[in-house]
Design an enzyme around this catalytic site. Structure first.
Site, mmCIF file in Angstrom:
data_model
loop_
_atom_site.group_PDB
_atom_site.id
_atom_site.type_symbol
_atom_site.label_atom_id
_atom_site.label_comp_id
_atom_site.label_asym_id
_atom_site.label_seq_id
_atom_site.Cartn_x
_atom_site.Cartn_y
_atom_site.Cartn_z
ATOM 1 N N ASP A 124 0.834 -1.200 0.000
ATOM 2 C CA ASP A 124 0.000 0.000 0.000
ATOM 3 C C ASP A 124 0.872 1.255 0.000
ATOM 4 O O ASP A 124 1.998 1.233 0.514
ATOM 5 C CB ASP A 124 -0.893 0.035 1.241
ATOM 6 C CG ASP A 124 -1.934 -1.075 1.243
ATOM 7 O OD1 ASP A 124 -2.201 -1.642 0.177
ATOM 8 O OD2 ASP A 124 -2.481 -1.362 2.332
ATOM 9 N N ARG A 125 0.342 2.320 -0.530
ATOM 10 C CA ARG A 125 1.085 3.592 -0.608
ATOM 11 C C ARG A 125 1.692 3.992 0.729
ATOM 12 O O ARG A 125 2.847 4.426 0.800
ATOM 13 C CB ARG A 125 0.149 4.717 -1.090
ATOM 14 C CG ARG A 125 0.822 6.084 -1.206
ATOM 15 C CD ARG A 125 -0.197 7.203 -1.363
ATOM 16 N NE ARG A 125 -0.969 7.365 -0.129
ATOM 17 C CZ ARG A 125 -1.964 8.247 0.017
ATOM 18 N NH1 ARG A 125 -2.326 9.000 -0.987
ATOM 19 N NH2 ARG A 125 -2.614 8.338 1.162
#
Length: 215
Positions: free
Chosen positions: A63-64
């Protein structure tokens, strides 16, 4: 996500390991793993890696807002080999998280099926009717000032799995912009992919790569 929402860090590429088949890098928090939709979301770890290693191929994502170990393949055969390992759950991943509240017990295992929350994409949620199996093992670390340091071992690879499971446990990950109410109080989401264990595409030897948590 608009361009004003996405302000990726300018950290130089942090290479953990490189050989003829594999490239391991430490992804910084705030950087997309792959490009998003639109030119303003084109900056990502894959693009930065390919600037230095043009043959690098994607194997998995983080995830970012998660930092830590990511593996890229440097050949097509390595990509297939690694892809099957992830698909068949032959890889072993360890994450470090700091969560809200004081977790009871020393270890545990969460079995809560998950599915995308369509009206609120990309959020995921627990769903016993339509959800896919999701399993997370955990071990409690230090408890300090109403927070707990956790070591998390995902046994499945669902999107946002650790984030949803910690929220469901009643201990959301600090700084999580989706599943925690205190995101603004922390400089980042306190989730880090600490280690990745896999079989090397050349010879099948078990190897482990680590990236020290920044918190």
């Amino acid at each position: 996500m608009t361009s004003s929402d996405y302000n990726p860090p300018s950290d130089p590429l942090n290479v953990i390991h490189e050989d003829a088949e594999l490239l391991l890098v430490a992804k910084p928090c705030g950087l997309l793993s792959v490009p998003g939709k639109g030119e303003h979301l084109s900056d990502c770890l894959l693009a930065r890696v390919q600037q230095v290693f043009p043959t690098a191929l994607l194997v998995h994502r983080l995830d970012r807002d998660t930092s830590g170990v990511m593996v890229f393949a440097l050949t097509k055969s390595a990509q297939r080999h690694l892809g099957l390992q992830f698909e068949r759950r032959h890889t072993k991943k360890t994450y470090i998280a700091i969560v809200a509240g004081e977790v009871e017990g020393k270890t545990g295992e969460i079995h809560l099926p998950m599915v995308v929350d369509w009206p609120n994409r990309p959020l995921q949620h627990v769903n016993f009717e339509r959800g896919k199996q999701a399993v997370t093992q955990w071990r409690r670390g230090a408890v300090k000032d109403g927070t707990t340091r956790m070591r998390l071992y995902p046994q499945t690879g669902r999107s946002h799995q650790l984030r949803v499971h910690m929220q469901a446990l009643g201990h959301p990950i600090l700084g999580d912009p989706f599943y925690s109410e205190n995101a603004g109080e922390y400089p980042r989401m306190m989730l880090h992919a600490e280690s990745l264990k896999l079989r090397h595409p050349q010879g099948g030897k078990s190897v482990e790569f680590k990236a020290k948590p920044p918190f």
